[in-house]
Design a protein around this motif. Sequence first.
Motif, mmCIF file in Angstrom:
data_model
loop_
_atom_site.group_PDB
_atom_site.id
_atom_site.type_symbol
_atom_site.label_atom_id
_atom_site.label_comp_id
_atom_site.label_asym_id
_atom_site.label_seq_id
_atom_site.Cartn_x
_atom_site.Cartn_y
_atom_site.Cartn_z
ATOM 1 N N TYR A 257 -0.297 6.371 2.481
ATOM 2 C CA TYR A 257 -0.167 5.780 0.995
ATOM 3 C C TYR A 257 0.347 4.388 1.055
ATOM 4 O O TYR A 257 0.731 3.621 1.415
ATOM 5 C CB TYR A 257 1.168 6.951 0.693
ATOM 6 C CG TYR A 257 1.559 7.798 1.640
ATOM 7 C CD1 TYR A 257 1.248 8.928 0.214
ATOM 8 C CD2 TYR A 257 1.263 8.503 2.992
ATOM 9 C CE1 TYR A 257 0.961 10.201 0.875
ATOM 10 C CE2 TYR A 257 1.563 10.078 3.220
ATOM 11 C CZ TYR A 257 1.114 10.683 1.723
ATOM 12 O OH TYR A 257 0.886 11.964 2.227
ATOM 13 N N LEU B 168 4.658 13.551 0.753
ATOM 14 C CA LEU B 168 5.244 12.467 2.340
ATOM 15 C C LEU B 168 4.338 13.515 2.840
ATOM 16 O O LEU B 168 5.327 14.206 3.259
ATOM 17 C CB LEU B 168 5.516 11.199 2.489
ATOM 18 C CG LEU B 168 5.929 10.186 1.392
ATOM 19 C CD1 LEU B 168 6.958 9.155 2.097
ATOM 20 C CD2 LEU B 168 4.520 9.311 1.041
ATOM 21 N N ARG C 93 -6.255 6.138 -2.312
ATOM 22 C CA ARG C 93 -4.782 5.728 -1.734
ATOM 23 C C ARG C 93 -3.997 6.742 -2.021
ATOM 24 O O ARG C 93 -3.781 6.278 -3.078
ATOM 25 C CB ARG C 93 -4.561 5.042 -0.739
ATOM 26 C CG ARG C 93 -4.258 5.299 0.905
ATOM 27 C CD ARG C 93 -3.988 4.077 1.904
ATOM 28 N NE ARG C 93 -3.622 2.376 1.063
ATOM 29 C CZ ARG C 93 -4.511 1.453 1.275
ATOM 30 N NH1 ARG C 93 -5.634 2.022 1.896
ATOM 31 N NH2 ARG C 93 -4.940 0.368 0.502
ATOM 32 N N MET C 94 -3.150 7.432 -1.360
ATOM 33 C CA MET C 94 -2.249 8.611 -2.602
ATOM 34 C C MET C 94 -1.015 7.213 -2.457
ATOM 35 O O MET C 94 -0.819 6.861 -2.097
ATOM 36 C CB MET C 94 -1.698 9.982 -0.754
ATOM 37 C CG MET C 94 -2.795 10.720 -1.515
ATOM 38 S SD MET C 94 -2.507 12.539 -0.195
ATOM 39 C CE MET C 94 -2.441 11.438 1.071
ATOM 40 N N THR C 95 -0.400 7.959 -3.745
ATOM 41 C CA THR C 95 1.271 7.085 -3.788
ATOM 42 C C THR C 95 2.650 7.665 -3.892
ATOM 43 O O THR C 95 3.308 7.416 -4.194
ATOM 44 C CB THR C 95 0.552 6.769 -5.108
ATOM 45 O OG1 THR C 95 0.023 7.771 -6.595
ATOM 46 C CG2 THR C 95 -0.657 5.892 -5.174
ATOM 47 N N GLY C 96 2.624 9.016 -3.305
ATOM 48 C CA GLY C 96 3.505 9.728 -3.075
ATOM 49 C C GLY C 96 3.894 10.184 -3.598
ATOM 50 O O GLY C 96 2.658 10.727 -4.739
#
Length: 505
Positions: A199, A193, A185-188
Amino acid sequence: MYKTPSKPILNTPIRHFSDTDMLPSTYRNLLNAAALQLGIAQLHAIGDLRSMPLAHFFGVITGLKKPSVTSTGEYMLSLTLSDLTFDAHTYNGITINVFRQFESDFISILAIGDIVRLEVEIGVFNGRLQAVQKRISEKVFIFYPAGKPVENSPETKVVMFLRNWWSTQVKSSTPPAIKNFDKKRMTGPISQLVVGQFYDLTAKIVKVVSTSPYTLALVDYTTNSSLTKCLFAPDEYLPATILQNGIFECMFWMPFHELGSPDQLPKVGDIVCIKNMRCKIGKSGHMEGAVNSDPIVHQHFRKLSNSDPSVQHILQLAQKMDTRRTLLTQRISKITHISDILTDTVIPAKYTCLVKVVAQMPRQICNFTRPYCNYCESTFVLDSNDKQAHEKMMCPSCKSDEYIQHIYMYSLLMTDGTGYLPVILSGEDAIHFVGIPPCDLVLNPATLAKLKCRLGQICSDFEHVSDKNTMPEFECMIESYMTTQTDGSNAVRYRLFNTAIHSRS
């Protein structure tokens, strides 16, 4: 398992498409022709799909997740399909979840760039279209591998058209993003965003906006044009750019007990990592976050210490963006205009103001302190040009030199464009403001120079204020109070308190 076309194969020659043919209208005409030849009521372009019990369409695979077992024991294959009517650059396509009883029921050689034709049910999930093909159905699922010839059939023109379109997309200077279901998952950060994505977000809490649903206002000192201007008064200082479009609100849609006990809930000032947060468009039309109840995720957020490596970039940005000239304690969030202070009939009262200094009294900073006799409990003024008088200082009332000390006693004329307010600085409030103990400034040039430097942070040329428009703004706290004059009448005065010039040394 799959249905195949019942119509005979047509002997239609395959042709290549030029750039002028790559139009949605051309594609829709091809779909209509193929639907007639296949005996299908309608073949939809992906851009025309809506919530419906049955839809039949083609698509290029732009995202692929290998089959996984679900909680019901079925196997689910997730695909993302695109065509030229559904902007692959922006949305990446429509998600299709295909369910089967056994993993072996799936085609094992599916790949990005392949084309499929299928029948599905279409619904809306989290504001986006999503298609489902259930296990018990006998819906069409036909596979056209990339790079392999297509038999001369009703679908030939459609498949060749999509292949040509996808090839053009991949070779363009800005190829579409390929959805990777298996990546982490992406983390910012907040600046990156995007609506519709999930996220793990690390950010600092600046306000608990609501407890039902539990809603946090977060910052990481980056900005995003999809965010709106802050509509509440934050409990701490935030740079103007962050107030404009850097505050991100996240709502937790779950029973309150799932968040943890009250002592476990995060507080303003805490830096937290929020798990599995989805970005969406809120009712205001701007981006916000949502975390839904999830039995797999037992901890929806985790408090982080300032020593945690993952928060260092937030702390560094906060320090870099801190352009305050003053620091306030026991902050009153609302900014009050001077015009409102002057007309306020409630006395005493406390205010937070955003002001500029346009004048001072006395004019010379060396006279900002004056002698105070503890025995007589009174102050007196000495001539700043008479150094000998300062060296042989004596109280004019009691003629003593044993009980004398220096205190700050001066005033600043402040404005915010709505009016002018003379504000007195004396005693402990004045010491707190400059952070320098009072002394005889005439006899202590080093302290005088330090004081001028400190005051210069709120006024570039403190002793020679000429153009008030060039003076910097700063926050301060002001209190009104009533005093009795020598003639017995009452007068309103204003003092500065709980304010300190921000020392960056």
